[in-house]
Design an enzyme around this catalytic site. Structure first.
Site, PDB file in Angstrom:
ATOM      1  N   GLU A  49      20.713  71.061  40.026  1.00  0.00           N
ATOM      2  CA  GLU A  49      20.431  69.505  40.187  1.00  0.00           C
ATOM      3  C   GLU A  49      21.716  69.175  39.353  1.00  0.00           C
ATOM      4  O   GLU A  49      22.458  69.771  38.626  1.00  0.00           O
ATOM      5  CB  GLU A  49      19.412  69.201  39.157  1.00  0.00           C
ATOM      6  CG  GLU A  49      17.908  69.131  39.054  1.00  0.00           C
ATOM      7  CD  GLU A  49      16.536  68.769  38.144  1.00  0.00           C
ATOM      8  OE1 GLU A  49      15.334  68.542  38.723  1.00  0.00           O
ATOM      9  OE2 GLU A  49      17.050  67.721  37.196  1.00  0.00           O
ATOM     10  N   ASP A  60      18.517  59.016  29.581  1.00  0.00           N
ATOM     11  CA  ASP A  60      19.475  60.332  28.885  1.00  0.00           C
ATOM     12  C   ASP A  60      19.638  60.257  27.723  1.00  0.00           C
ATOM     13  O   ASP A  60      20.205  59.485  26.877  1.00  0.00           O
ATOM     14  CB  ASP A  60      20.772  61.236  29.543  1.00  0.00           C
ATOM     15  CG  ASP A  60      19.830  61.522  31.248  1.00  0.00           C
ATOM     16  OD1 ASP A  60      19.370  62.357  31.252  1.00  0.00           O
ATOM     17  OD2 ASP A  60      20.548  60.261  31.891  1.00  0.00           O
TER      18      ASP A  60
END
Length: 267
Positions: A49, A60
């Site tokens: 990824e 995040d």
């Protein structure tokens, strides 16, 4: 059959689970990314990824937020990330690569233009954190036109009716976020994850990868017993941050973490 499906099929036949590392493209500097991708494959990664740097990565935690800042400080753009994948493909034609990030950079490039360039570069799938399935009809149709898998997130709070809907729209694999909160925010509860995976598997035959909260060989091994893929990000990105001023050592440190996880998962 695309590279993602081929990878999971081969692993299943061998009785193994996918190790799926995440790194942010261009972190700590653009020249690090492609060699690091190759090093991760050599250490046991099955799918990569690759994060597309974005100025407002709201899903995040601080570790990956700072990774995006470092990458953006070097001017890393989406087109640069596609060039990195193309470079990676010159030596590795088999390891699947999934671009993970946010919709804005793709919208700026244009769905069709992005999909064509991504396919030509050798991208296999796209995971856009801030694009829910019901708003992605046009996006998903264009991605699938270019044989790009569209991967969606499921969370601990996702209700069963919603799980069914998301699984219907997605392809490649399902990404199950194992903890409530942003990346790197908490330790996972394997029993809770196992219960949720039972529900998810009522609605799909796609492989299920589990991410968030996997920090070491022990947690990777525990998740590999219940999931089809183990997705690891923050601990790798943190290792990159620690060697930001010693880029020649980044691949060594990241590969060591992944090798430990791979060994624990295969034990």
């Amino acid at each position: 059959m695309g590279r993602i499906n081929q990878s999971f099929e081969s692993l299943k036949a061998a009785g193994r689970k996918a190790l799926i590392p995440y790194i942010t493209a261009g972190d700590s500097q653009p020249t690090v990314t492609v060699p690091l991708m190759h090093a991760m494959v050599e250490a046991g990664a099955d799918i990569i990824e690759l994060g597309v740097p974005f100025s407002d990565p709201m899903a995040d935690g601080p570790v990956i937020q700072l990774a995006c800042e470092r990458a953006l400080s070097h001017g890393t753009r989406l087109v640069d990330v596609l060039d990195m994948v193309k470079d990676f493909r010159s030596k590795d034609a088999t390891t699947p690569v999934v671009l993970m990030g946010y919709l804005n950079p793709i919208e700026a490039l244009g769905y069709e233009n992005f999909a064509q360039k991504a396919s030509e570069a050798g991208v296999d799938g796209v995971l856009t954190v801030d694009l829910p399935p019901e708003e992605s009809v046009e996006f998903a149709a264009i991605m699938k036109k270019y044989a790009l898998d569209v991967i969606y997130l499921l969370a601990p709070t996702t209700e069963e009716c919603r799980i069914e809907q998301v699984c219907e729209y997605g392809s490649g694999y399902v990404y199950y976020v194992s903890v409530k909160g942003v990346t790197g925010s908490a330790a996972l509860d394997v029993n809770e994850v196992a219960s949720k995976l039972e529900v998810i598997r009522r609605h799909t035959t796609m492989p299920v990868g589990v991410g968030f909260g996997i920090r070491d060989g022990a947690s990777a091994a525990a998740v590999s017993k219940i999931a089809d893929g183990v997705i690891v990000g923050s601990v790798l990105v943190n290792a990159i941050a620690e060697k930001a001023n010693q880029p020649e050592e980044i691949a060594i440190d990241v590969a060591a973490i992944l090798a430990q996880m791979r060994s624990a998962m295969d034990a």
